[in-house]
Design an enzyme around this catalytic site. Sequence first.
Site, PDB file in Angstrom:
ATOM      1  N   ASP A   1      15.902  36.178 -49.005  1.00 50.95           N
ATOM      2  CA  ASP A   1      16.662  34.936 -48.880  1.00 50.95           C
ATOM      3  C   ASP A   1      17.417  34.864 -47.573  1.00 50.95           C
ATOM      4  OD1 ASP A   1      17.407  34.063 -52.283  1.00 50.95           O
ATOM      5  OD2 ASP A   1      15.882  33.389 -50.870  1.00 50.95           O
TER       6      ASP A   1
ATOM      7  N   LYS B 181     -28.984  36.540 -14.243  1.00 52.50           N
ATOM      8  CA  LYS B 181     -27.874  37.500 -14.274  1.00 52.50           C
ATOM      9  C   LYS B 181     -26.673  36.773 -13.689  1.00 52.50           C
ATOM     10  CE  LYS B 181     -26.464  41.948 -12.220  1.00 52.50           C
ATOM     11  NZ  LYS B 181     -26.917  43.011 -11.297  1.00 52.50           N
ATOM     12  N   TRP B 182     -25.703  36.475 -14.536  1.00 49.90           N
ATOM     13  CA  TRP B 182     -24.535  35.651 -14.163  1.00 49.90           C
ATOM     14  C   TRP B 182     -23.374  36.593 -13.899  1.00 49.90           C
ATOM     15  CZ3 TRP B 182     -23.314  30.441 -16.906  1.00 49.90           C
ATOM     16  CH2 TRP B 182     -22.039  29.985 -16.574  1.00 49.90           C
ATOM     17  N   ASP B 183     -23.053  36.720 -12.630  1.00 50.17           N
ATOM     18  CA  ASP B 183     -22.051  37.699 -12.220  1.00 50.17           C
ATOM     19  C   ASP B 183     -20.680  37.051 -12.045  1.00 50.17           C
ATOM     20  OD1 ASP B 183     -21.122  40.191 -11.429  1.00 50.17           O
ATOM     21  OD2 ASP B 183     -22.742  40.499  -9.981  1.00 50.17           O
TER      22      ASP B 183
ATOM     23  N   ASP C 165     -21.678  49.020 -13.183  1.00 49.70           N
ATOM     24  CA  ASP C 165     -22.340  49.237 -11.895  1.00 49.70           C
ATOM     25  C   ASP C 165     -22.655  50.719 -11.700  1.00 49.70           C
ATOM     26  OD1 ASP C 165     -22.506  46.664 -11.101  1.00 49.70           O
ATOM     27  OD2 ASP C 165     -20.838  46.723  -9.680  1.00 49.70           O
TER      28      ASP C 165
END
Length: 740
Positions: free
Chosen positions: A58, A469-471, A541
């Site tokens: 409460d 391949k989206w870097d 990498d």
Amino acid sequence: MTITFDAASRTFHLRNEKISYLMRVLENGTLGHLHFGGSVAESGSYGRLSGREYLGFDNRLGDPIPLECPTPGIGDYRVPSLIVEQPNGSTALDPRYGSHRVFGGKPAIPGLPSTYVQSLAEAETLEILLVDTPASLEIRLFFAIYADRPVITRSVRLRNIGTEPLTVHTAMSASLDLPDSDWEMVHLSGAWAREAHVRSHHLVAGSQSIASVRGASGAQHNPFLALKRAHTTEESGEAYGLSLVYSGNFLAEAEVDQFETTRLRIGINPEGFSWELGPGAEFCAPEAVLAYSDAGVGALSDAYHGLYRDRLARGVWRDAPRPIVINNWEATYFDFDEAKLLEIATSAKDLGVEMFVLDDGWFGQRNDDTTSLGDWEVNRSKLPGGIESLARGVEELDMRFGIWIEPEMVSRRSKLFAEHSDWTIGIPTRSRTESRNQYVLDMARPEVVDHLFEVVSGILGSAPISYVKWDMNRSITEPFSPGLKAWQQGEFMHRYVLGVYSLYDRLTKAFPGVLFESCASGGGRFDSGMLAFAPQAWTSDDTDAIERLRIQWGTSMVYPLSSISAHVSAVPNHQVGRVTPLATRAAVAFFGVFGYELDPTTLAARERSEISDQVAFYKKWRDLLQRGKFLRLRSPFEGDRNETAWMTVARDRRSAIAAHYVTLSRPNPGPNRLRLRGLDPDASYRVSLWPAARKPEGGPARPMVLGGDELMTAGIVLESSPESAGQGDFRARLYVLEAV
Ligand code: GLA
């Protein structure tokens, strides 16, 4: 799977055979949390689990009370899940239960990726509406439970039902209170080229967290946190997981309070974040996936693998066998022309490789990393016939063609920057920080996303391109968008991510046949948000086989083999200079989406023949290596860190491949047995070695036939004779098991 609501005790129960998630509307209308963990009977007197509620709530001195949507300013002094500033400047919130509904399936989240169902019967959703009347704020919590997965997905939506704006400062996707703190916190942390190293430490009083403020989830920490008991192993003991389906700034935190209870929370990082919620507006927080296992960390991983592989990844490539690629990056870097690339492709084709991927350096004046990002026009001095001629040349070899792009970036030395410097992220009163000689485009601006959609669509439509391949090769600095008002700048980082998702969404819908692989200098954005669009990611990498053991082990804590892109590269390795056997490089890269990252035209005949064998081996076992049940056996982060072992088992348990890796050779090793897991104890397996073992007199050794029970209880006797030690460092051996 059921979701029930007991009206008398106002208790919600989400349940399947593996887990139960229990909540209760407390007497004052606050939504209390009761239990998340092993499955319990559908009805029980679970209300008692809310503890001291009735003694002290409460006056709100209720710290140990487990809550579903904890808020500040009303007596819960632990970390909140929600902070919303109201017109009078107050951030106190006291949301109370309003209503709820249960429905089949699970809804998508506007603008954000999430796990899904293919039929309504696969999952059920409970939506609970909480209302804070003084703040004019509606909070809708979504909890979904799948029929057969030990996971609960959670997401949160906030709506302003008043007439004045509100400001959201914190909107966690999940908050989970646990009754004790005797846990080890496990997370995946590292750096560029050292991603996803498994770290763990026992929880201590106070708060401990991992986070990103880089604009991407980052290589430094992954948006995932687990708790396990000290004695929990891969195959036994309790563990919880929290994973966020999000690719931007995140926070994952554990707080241990004065009573040694633990609060976990995960969501968008509140640091630097705020969101202006105008009258009638809604804000959607990303999805969190909570998992529970009483059978070790392995079962936790398996739950994430199955869900992310089968009900997060989407499109034709979700279930399709992924091609073996050769990527020219480490073969040529920026120095190539069409003739050289076709030579590489031709040579790789002879080895059985299926796809050629053209990496960085094909556009603008890009002969190094100082220029041309943003100018996505082919460099005719390298590729006189354009992408089309190269792609057709590759297709004529009966290989597929793929291409690298880094759409979110712009070089200072580029036409795009000269024409549209205002599209670049930066604060007008400050200079912009360059990183890898590049700036970041303002993905919060719809016209930037539109432009990139046009440009990338143009490339993909111009030639037979099957893979992208989206870097994303740098973190965000000077976060600011001129398109946003001063008080909206706190929205920028999230709006950036929404822009990336929108571009991904449009491109994957416009080019449904193209396989996307995400990348951010390796694993800098390897998260479940990306996996919803790109079912695989360049893991690191660092292509050194020994480094990869740790990276792939850690990555596999959450992400399935079908997402872990792994290539064999040349030696001495370009990142660490290490020389490892070709067989070891393949034996590591096999466990994921396999490929090569080297110049095959420079290989000796013996190496070419080895590679042909590797490619044939992978093709034969591709389904097992991409989609099998992955089990970790011996950790490169434990013991003397000299050994690693893992395996993958077919769903029907009729075949399996186990791998054992030794980093440094030791003289006079003792006996060494490796216990396998996940096999059929009643089956007999033919066990053959890869690379094939030779008998002393020459010719391949005859395979053994061993029982599944024996392999799992006594184990495989590993080669540990003094002679095998003499074979040198960095050894790998695969054990191929086929039921007979
Ligand atoms: C990043 C990627 C590499 C390669 C280079 C190209 O570092 O992780 O694989 O594509 O960019 O510049």
